[in-house]
Design a protein around this motif. Structure first.
Motif, PDB file in Angstrom:
ATOM      1  N   GLU A 176      15.436  16.739   4.123  1.00 10.39           N
ATOM      2  CA  GLU A 176      14.959  16.385   5.463  1.00 10.39           C
ATOM      3  C   GLU A 176      15.587  17.308   6.521  1.00 10.39           C
ATOM      4  O   GLU A 176      14.964  17.622   7.519  1.00 10.39           O
ATOM      5  CB  GLU A 176      15.309  14.920   5.747  1.00 10.39           C
ATOM      6  CG  GLU A 176      14.424  14.254   6.788  1.00 10.39           C
ATOM      7  CD  GLU A 176      14.959  14.411   8.189  1.00 10.39           C
ATOM      8  OE1 GLU A 176      16.171  14.592   8.317  1.00 10.39           O
ATOM      9  OE2 GLU A 176      14.150  14.350   9.135  1.00 10.39           O
ATOM     10  N   VAL A 217       8.926  13.018  -4.304  1.00  8.58           N
ATOM     11  CA  VAL A 217       9.068  11.841  -3.431  1.00  8.58           C
ATOM     12  C   VAL A 217       9.461  12.288  -2.022  1.00  8.58           C
ATOM     13  O   VAL A 217       8.866  11.857  -1.019  1.00  8.58           O
ATOM     14  CB  VAL A 217      10.139  10.875  -3.994  1.00  8.58           C
ATOM     15  CG1 VAL A 217      10.478   9.787  -2.985  1.00  8.58           C
ATOM     16  CG2 VAL A 217       9.684  10.265  -5.314  1.00  8.58           C
ATOM     17  N   LEU A 270       6.729  14.217  -0.211  1.00 12.76           N
ATOM     18  CA  LEU A 270       5.702  13.276   0.262  1.00 12.76           C
ATOM     19  C   LEU A 270       6.139  12.636   1.581  1.00 12.76           C
ATOM     20  O   LEU A 270       5.367  12.564   2.550  1.00 12.76           O
ATOM     21  CB  LEU A 270       5.482  12.207  -0.817  1.00 12.76           C
ATOM     22  CG  LEU A 270       4.548  11.053  -0.470  1.00 12.76           C
ATOM     23  CD1 LEU A 270       3.141  11.542  -0.188  1.00 12.76           C
ATOM     24  CD2 LEU A 270       4.517  10.023  -1.605  1.00 12.76           C
ATOM     25  N   LEU A 271       7.400  12.206   1.637  1.00 13.69           N
ATOM     26  CA  LEU A 271       7.895  11.522   2.840  1.00 13.69           C
ATOM     27  C   LEU A 271       8.051  12.461   4.034  1.00 13.69           C
ATOM     28  O   LEU A 271       8.077  12.023   5.178  1.00 13.69           O
ATOM     29  CB  LEU A 271       9.230  10.831   2.539  1.00 13.69           C
ATOM     30  CG  LEU A 271       9.104   9.591   1.646  1.00 13.69           C
ATOM     31  CD1 LEU A 271      10.465   9.154   1.140  1.00 13.69           C
ATOM     32  CD2 LEU A 271       8.425   8.452   2.391  1.00 13.69           C
ATOM     33  N   MET A 272       8.140  13.767   3.759  1.00 17.70           N
ATOM     34  CA  MET A 272       8.245  14.738   4.844  1.00 17.70           C
ATOM     35  C   MET A 272       6.871  15.127   5.391  1.00 17.70           C
ATOM     36  O   MET A 272       6.788  15.974   6.272  1.00 17.70           O
ATOM     37  CB  MET A 272       8.931  16.007   4.340  1.00 17.70           C
ATOM     38  CG  MET A 272      10.271  15.807   3.682  1.00 17.70           C
ATOM     39  SD  MET A 272      11.533  15.599   4.905  1.00 17.70           S
ATOM     40  CE  MET A 272      11.405  17.164   5.745  1.00 17.70           C
ATOM     41  N   GLY A 273       5.818  14.552   4.827  1.00 14.51           N
ATOM     42  CA  GLY A 273       4.474  14.881   5.298  1.00 14.51           C
ATOM     43  C   GLY A 273       3.951  16.189   4.742  1.00 14.51           C
ATOM     44  O   GLY A 273       3.040  16.803   5.293  1.00 14.51           O
ATOM     45  N   ASP A 328       2.697  16.694   1.588  1.00 15.62           N
ATOM     46  CA  ASP A 328       1.919  16.522   0.362  1.00 15.62           C
ATOM     47  C   ASP A 328       0.557  15.885   0.683  1.00 15.62           C
ATOM     48  O   ASP A 328       0.369  14.678   0.525  1.00 15.62           O
ATOM     49  CB  ASP A 328       2.722  15.646  -0.611  1.00 15.62           C
ATOM     50  CG  ASP A 328       2.060  15.530  -1.971  1.00 15.62           C
ATOM     51  OD1 ASP A 328       1.036  16.207  -2.211  1.00 15.62           O
ATOM     52  OD2 ASP A 328       2.561  14.748  -2.800  1.00 15.62           O
ATOM     53  N   PRO A 329      -0.400  16.725   1.124  1.00 19.36           N
ATOM     54  CA  PRO A 329      -1.719  16.193   1.499  1.00 19.36           C
ATOM     55  C   PRO A 329      -2.341  15.361   0.383  1.00 19.36           C
ATOM     56  O   PRO A 329      -2.300  15.759  -0.791  1.00 19.36           O
ATOM     57  CB  PRO A 329      -2.546  17.459   1.775  1.00 19.36           C
ATOM     58  CG  PRO A 329      -1.538  18.493   2.133  1.00 19.36           C
ATOM     59  CD  PRO A 329      -0.313  18.179   1.318  1.00 19.36           C
ATOM     60  N   CYS A 366      -1.248  12.962  -1.022  1.00 20.78           N
ATOM     61  CA  CYS A 366      -0.233  12.539  -2.006  1.00 20.78           C
ATOM     62  C   CYS A 366      -0.498  13.192  -3.362  1.00 20.78           C
ATOM     63  O   CYS A 366      -0.125  12.653  -4.413  1.00 20.78           O
ATOM     64  CB  CYS A 366      -0.199  11.015  -2.174  1.00 20.78           C
ATOM     65  SG  CYS A 366      -0.189  10.085  -0.640  1.00 20.78           S
ATOM     66  N   TYR A 409       2.532  14.183  -5.624  1.00 15.15           N
ATOM     67  CA  TYR A 409       3.195  12.944  -6.051  1.00 15.15           C
ATOM     68  C   TYR A 409       2.411  12.295  -7.195  1.00 15.15           C
ATOM     69  O   TYR A 409       2.987  11.877  -8.203  1.00 15.15           O
ATOM     70  CB  TYR A 409       3.306  11.977  -4.865  1.00 15.15           C
ATOM     71  CG  TYR A 409       3.988  10.668  -5.219  1.00 15.15           C
ATOM     72  CD1 TYR A 409       5.376  10.555  -5.177  1.00 15.15           C
ATOM     73  CD2 TYR A 409       3.255   9.554  -5.596  1.00 15.15           C
ATOM     74  CE1 TYR A 409       6.011   9.372  -5.510  1.00 15.15           C
ATOM     75  CE2 TYR A 409       3.872   8.359  -5.940  1.00 15.15           C
ATOM     76  CZ  TYR A 409       5.251   8.280  -5.889  1.00 15.15           C
ATOM     77  OH  TYR A 409       5.869   7.103  -6.238  1.00 15.15           O
TER      78      TYR A 409
END
Lengths: 268, 268
Positions: free
Chosen positions: B222, B243, B246-249, B251-252, B254, B257
């Motif tokens: 992050e 993971v 994905l949480l950092m935005g 991974d279009p 998802c 993931y």
């Protein structure tokens, strides 16, 4: 980090039944378990009875019942001012109200109660007008409006817990980033207001939700989340609290971390 | 996120033995396993032979041996320019050098090699003069000095991977916070330079190290960590990559993931 225990929520069938049937020992058992697990507040949601009067009756039964077994304030989770007022009248100590939002009607009905009873209030960064804004700028704007109105009612900002609202990643992969950005901005521009979130919605619709939830918890704390609405009997998520506070530099001599270890809180 | 596989490191006894005894199949097996697990580079450290010439001999044996079985660049982990040059002469493709630091002598010996062979270079934010500065300002100052010198040698900043240096929380509870702050500041002021870290030192001396390491990984990503030196066959830490992204935005839909899930990478 303040923990709001989420388990007394009648949107779950077995809780709904216990409330409808006035099963005191079932409810009190949930209270004890959450209190022992480290909850600082207990969220109470009696579901959606047909009439507010019925929901008010539920709370009139629940509030003394809960406070009989644990010296822990309640987070009154209801859409109706009538219900909230009924609960507040019976509540010992300073309760939390869940929730107000950016609608004038919501603020006009909730803030006078919050002022009178010196409550804490969860404030959602949404309104009928703005919906849930898709970016942090829009959500911050709603938060600023709520903060202004709260102060106008004489409510100190430290009693407001802003919830930047978690939407699932499965509907938009930017949802976690927008949430975290909003958290940061609220902390930067509205301190001493606090922040709160029920995080688990982030992984709705995804497989292996726990991995996402745990990592999201860590990031939210790093971005300034002060309180979380979660299941305190979930030992895995609760173990993230001392770990994250240690990594944030908030645990001198790693003391809290080592206590958690010695108490077996990491043996999951 | 770039992953540098850390397993070929002769500070571990069994690796040291394999190198001393020229056990090709043992080493090649480690290469294959790390490559299959998703490593982008393989760190190679032949331990501490008595003479640099001996270490150079090790690398002269190791580099072709490794590149015979995997098309993956090597991260040459040595204190001696002679060793690094020996390895670079044999290396196919663009290697990484581990490492340079803020000492003039280190930069004068490493940067000409990095320029000649168009390498990437890991740069530690320490020097004999400054030691490992206790705060981010001091570490950033060393990084700035290294960046200036690299550019002076004609090395583009994107080839420099700054390592803000992880010290254990058990010696100072602010060590994670200082590291993360340094990461953020390097990304903010020295982009397009990259950042790298071997994270696991953070939990040295603590019980239940994995919990700390995993949460620290999430926070480091992050804060802008571009590459990590770790054991890619550790499925738990590798599962944190999709993971966190994905949480950092990042991974279009998802998509990454869900691929990781379908490939069973979360079944640990």
């Amino acid at each position: 980090m303040e923990i709001i225990g989420e388990k007394i929520n009648a949107t779950r069938k077995n809780i709904e039944n216990a409330i409808r049937e006035r099963d005191a020992s079932f409810i009190q058992d949930l209270v004890r378990k959450q209190a022992e697990a480290g909850a600082n507040y207990l969220d109470v949601n009696s579901g959606m009875p047909l009439y507010p009067e019925e929901e008010a009756d539920d709370f009139a039964w629940l509030v003394p019942l809960i406070q009989e077994v644990a010296d822990i304030p309640i987070c009154i989770d209801s859409a109706y001012p009538l219900v909230i007022e009924t609960a507040l009248k019976l509540h010992q100590g300073r309760a939390m109200i869940n929730s107000v939002n950016g609608d004038p009607k919501s603020m006009e009905s909730i803030f006078p109660l919050a002022k009178q009873y010196e409550c804490k209030v969860i404030a959602l960064t949404s309104s009928r007008e703005a919906g849930i804004p898709s970016n942090s700028t829009g959500r911050l704007k709603v938060a600023e409006k709520i903060a202004k109105e709260a102060q106008h009612h004489g409510i100190p900002l430290e009693n407001i817990y802003f919830d930047p609202l978690v939407l699932p990643l499965s509907t938009d992969h930017k949802n976690a980033a927008v949430f975290l950005e909003t958290l940061r901005e609220i902390k930067a521009s509205l301190a001493p207001a606090r922040t709160i979130s029920g995080l688990s919605n982030i992984s709705y619709g995804l497989p292996k939700r726990k991995r996402v939830n745990h990592a999201f918890f860590v990031l939210a704390v790093e971005c300034g989340m002060d309180a979380a609405i979660l299941d305190p009997t979930d030992r895995e998520i609760m173990a993230m609290v001392p770990v994250t506070e240690l990594l944030m530099g908030k645990d001198p001599d790693c003391a809290e971390y080592l206590i958690a270890y010695r108490e077996g809180r990491f043996n999951i």
